[in-house]
Design a protein around this motif. Sequence first.
Motif, PDB file in Angstrom:
ATOM      1  N   SER A  53       0.847  -1.202   0.000  1.00  0.00           N
ATOM      2  CA  SER A  53       0.000   0.000   0.000  1.00  0.00           C
ATOM      3  C   SER A  53       0.875   1.242   0.000  1.00  0.00           C
ATOM      4  O   SER A  53       2.055   1.185   0.379  1.00  0.00           O
ATOM      5  CB  SER A  53      -0.918   0.034   1.226  1.00  0.00           C
ATOM      6  N   ALA A  54       0.274   2.356  -0.379  1.00  0.00           N
ATOM      7  CA  ALA A  54       1.006   3.630  -0.290  1.00  0.00           C
ATOM      8  C   ALA A  54       1.293   3.967   1.171  1.00  0.00           C
ATOM      9  O   ALA A  54       2.316   4.572   1.483  1.00  0.00           O
ATOM     10  CB  ALA A  54       0.209   4.747  -0.948  1.00  0.00           C
ATOM     11  N   THR A  55       0.390   3.557   2.057  1.00  0.00           N
ATOM     12  CA  THR A  55       0.614   3.786   3.484  1.00  0.00           C
ATOM     13  C   THR A  55       1.901   3.090   3.931  1.00  0.00           C
ATOM     14  O   THR A  55       2.737   3.697   4.607  1.00  0.00           O
ATOM     15  CB  THR A  55      -0.588   3.252   4.293  1.00  0.00           C
ATOM     16  N   THR A  79      -5.405  16.189   3.200  1.00  0.00           N
ATOM     17  CA  THR A  79      -4.888  14.931   2.666  1.00  0.00           C
ATOM     18  C   THR A  79      -5.550  13.768   3.388  1.00  0.00           C
ATOM     19  O   THR A  79      -6.294  13.952   4.354  1.00  0.00           O
ATOM     20  CB  THR A  79      -3.356  14.842   2.798  1.00  0.00           C
ATOM     21  N   ASP A 157       4.121  12.829  -1.467  1.00  0.00           N
ATOM     22  CA  ASP A 157       2.979  11.908  -1.469  1.00  0.00           C
ATOM     23  C   ASP A 157       2.225  12.132  -2.773  1.00  0.00           C
ATOM     24  O   ASP A 157       1.391  13.023  -2.892  1.00  0.00           O
ATOM     25  CB  ASP A 157       2.075  12.123  -0.255  1.00  0.00           C
ATOM     26  N   SER A 159       0.287   9.952  -4.202  1.00  0.00           N
ATOM     27  CA  SER A 159      -0.735   8.901  -4.285  1.00  0.00           C
ATOM     28  C   SER A 159      -1.768   9.188  -5.372  1.00  0.00           C
ATOM     29  O   SER A 159      -2.346   8.272  -5.950  1.00  0.00           O
ATOM     30  CB  SER A 159      -1.458   8.774  -2.939  1.00  0.00           C
ATOM     31  N   HIS A 160      -2.005  10.483  -5.641  1.00  0.00           N
ATOM     32  CA  HIS A 160      -3.023  10.876  -6.633  1.00  0.00           C
ATOM     33  C   HIS A 160      -2.428  11.080  -8.026  1.00  0.00           C
ATOM     34  O   HIS A 160      -3.176  11.341  -8.966  1.00  0.00           O
ATOM     35  CB  HIS A 160      -3.653  12.218  -6.232  1.00  0.00           C
ATOM     36  N   SER A 183       0.105   5.466  -4.977  1.00  0.00           N
ATOM     37  CA  SER A 183      -0.862   4.494  -4.464  1.00  0.00           C
ATOM     38  C   SER A 183      -1.561   3.794  -5.621  1.00  0.00           C
ATOM     39  O   SER A 183      -1.914   4.435  -6.617  1.00  0.00           O
ATOM     40  CB  SER A 183      -1.925   5.180  -3.601  1.00  0.00           C
ATOM     41  N   LYS A 188      -7.710   5.023  -7.089  1.00  0.00           N
ATOM     42  CA  LYS A 188      -6.660   5.881  -7.634  1.00  0.00           C
ATOM     43  C   LYS A 188      -6.552   5.691  -9.156  1.00  0.00           C
ATOM     44  O   LYS A 188      -7.370   5.010  -9.744  1.00  0.00           O
ATOM     45  CB  LYS A 188      -5.330   5.612  -6.929  1.00  0.00           C
ATOM     46  N   GLY A 195      -1.883  -1.563  -3.081  1.00  0.00           N
ATOM     47  CA  GLY A 195      -0.485  -1.481  -3.496  1.00  0.00           C
ATOM     48  C   GLY A 195       0.055  -0.075  -3.455  1.00  0.00           C
ATOM     49  O   GLY A 195      -0.697   0.894  -3.501  1.00  0.00           O
ATOM     50  N   TYR A 330     -10.509  17.000   1.522  1.00  0.00           N
ATOM     51  CA  TYR A 330     -10.570  16.071   2.659  1.00  0.00           C
ATOM     52  C   TYR A 330     -11.088  16.836   3.870  1.00  0.00           C
ATOM     53  O   TYR A 330     -10.786  18.015   4.018  1.00  0.00           O
ATOM     54  CB  TYR A 330      -9.171  15.546   3.010  1.00  0.00           C
TER      55      TYR A 330
HETATM   56  C1  LIG Z   1      -4.937   6.913  -0.906  1.00  0.00           C
HETATM   57  C2  LIG Z   1      -3.920   7.770  -0.281  1.00  0.00           C
HETATM   58  C3  LIG Z   1      -2.932   7.257   0.564  1.00  0.00           C
HETATM   59  C4  LIG Z   1      -2.914   5.825   1.019  1.00  0.00           C
HETATM   60  O1  LIG Z   1      -2.946   4.950  -0.035  1.00  0.00           O
HETATM   61  P1  LIG Z   1      -3.116   3.379   0.246  1.00  0.00           P
HETATM   62  O2  LIG Z   1      -2.512   2.764  -0.980  1.00  0.00           O
HETATM   63  O3  LIG Z   1      -4.577   3.139   0.345  1.00  0.00           O
HETATM   64  O4  LIG Z   1      -2.394   3.046   1.474  1.00  0.00           O
HETATM   65  C5  LIG Z   1      -1.973   8.112   1.072  1.00  0.00           C
HETATM   66  N1  LIG Z   1      -1.988   9.418   0.756  1.00  0.00           N
HETATM   67  C6  LIG Z   1      -2.932   9.955  -0.036  1.00  0.00           C
HETATM   68  C7  LIG Z   1      -2.873  11.406  -0.362  1.00  0.00           C
HETATM   69  C8  LIG Z   1      -3.931   9.143  -0.564  1.00  0.00           C
HETATM   70  O5  LIG Z   1      -4.894   9.683  -1.321  1.00  0.00           O
END
Ligand SMILES: *Cc1c(COP(=O)(O)O)cnc(C)c1O
Length: 393
Positions: A53-55, A79, A157, A159-160, A183, A188, A195, A330
Motif C-alpha cells: 500500500s502507499a501507506t 490529505t 505523497d 498517491s493521486h 498508491s 486511484k 499497493g 478532505y
Molecule cells: C490513498 C492515499 C494514501 C494511502 O494509499 P493506500 O494505498 O490506500 O495506502 C496516502 N496518501 C494519499 C494522499 C492518498 O490519497
Amino acid sequence: MIPYGRQDICQADIDSVIEVMRSDFLTQGPVVPKFERAVALKCEAEYAVASNSATSSLHLACLALGLGRGDFFWTVPNTFVASANCGLYCGATVDFVDIDANTYNMSIDSLRVKLEVAEKNGLLPKIVIPVHFAGQSCEMHEIKKMSDKYGFRIIEDASHAIGGRYRGAPVGNCAYSDITIFSFHPVKVITSGEGGMALTSNIQLAEKMKLLRSHGITRDSQQMVAGSEGAWHYEQIELGYNYRMTDMGAALGLSQLNRLDDFINQRNLLARNYDARFTGLPVTTPKVHKDAYSSFHLYTVKLPEEIDKPTYRRIFDGMRNDGIGVNKHYAPVHLQPYYRDLGFNLGNFPVSERYAEQTITLPLHYGLSADEQGFVIDKVSQAAMPYVKPRRK
Ligand SMILES: *Cc1c(COP(=O)(O)O)cnc(C)c1O
C-alpha cells in the motif's frame, strides 16, 4: 450510485492476473520487479520499491530517511490521514502547513513563514511531505529550494499523481525530492488491488526500503554479519515488516500501467468538460498551476462562498439521494479526533478548514459516461443556480 472514483478493469488486466495464478509465485515473485522497473521507466526514476500500500511505502520512506523519536515532520491538513500517520508510526512529531487557496496544495508562503519561525525555535522538520492533491504537483521547485536552505528531506505523497507532470517531466522522477510515493488503491489512477510504490534516485534509500518491506531479512551475503553459511541461510539485520506486494497485484498493476496515458487523457477530457459546463455558475472549478499537468485523480468544486454548513449538508445529501456518489476530500487531518488529542484545534489551519466546508468531490473516473456526467452537471447547476448574482444594470 455513480461513484466518485472507480477502477476500470479490461480483459487484458484479468488475463495477466490469471497467468500469475497459474504460475509458481503468488506473493512477491518475478512480476513485482517487472512492475517496479516499468513504473521507474515510465516516471523516469532510477529505482522503484513496491509494497502492499502507499501507506506502507510512506512508512518505509520515513524509516529509510531515519525519522524517529524527537524528530519533527510536516505535511498538509488537506490529505488522507496516511500522509501524517506514516511519521507517527516512527515515533516522530507531526505538524501541518496550510494549503494554498487556489491549488489546494501546500502553500509555499505558509511553508516559508513556518520554516523561519521553526528555525528561530530550533524546531526545524527533518522531513516535509507535500501531497500532490487531486493529481496536481505541488510547486516542487520552491519546496526543494527551501529544503536546500533548511536541510529537511522531501517525500512527495503522489498517491493521486501517477501520470501527472511537473515542468514537463513526469511526477515520480524525484528531481526535487528524496522519495516519491504512488498508491494503487482501486479509486486511484491505476490499481494493483492494494499497493504502493516508492521511487528514488538514491540506491541506499531503495535498498533500505527493500530490506524493511520484508522483515529486515537479507539473503545477500555481502550484507550479512556472519556471511553465508549455506543456501538455507538468511539473516535478519533490521526490524522490518511484511509489506510485500503480491505477484497478482503486480501483474494487474503492470497491465494497468499500459493504459495509464489513456486513463489520464480521459480524466483530463472529463475535467475540461466539467470546467466548460460550470463557467458562469458561482462555483469554483480546480485551478491548475502553469507548471503542472494534473492526472485528475479527483475533481472538486467549491460551492458559493455564502453557503453555510446546513445548506452544504443539504446539497451534499441531495446529490447522494439522487445517486451521485459525491465525497469530501478532505476533512482536515488535524481535526480528526486522534489528531485533536495530539493538541490540534479548529482555527489552526484556516484555509484548509474553509476549503473543506465548501468543497464537494464530483464523480471523475475513466468509465464515467457522458450521460452520467451530464446528470452530475445538471444537479450541480440546479444547486448553484439560486446563488447566481443578478447582473447590475
Ligand atoms: C490513498 C492515499 C494514501 C494511502 O494509499 P493506500 O494505498 O490506500 O495506502 C496516502 N496518501 C494519499 C494522499 C492518498 O490519497
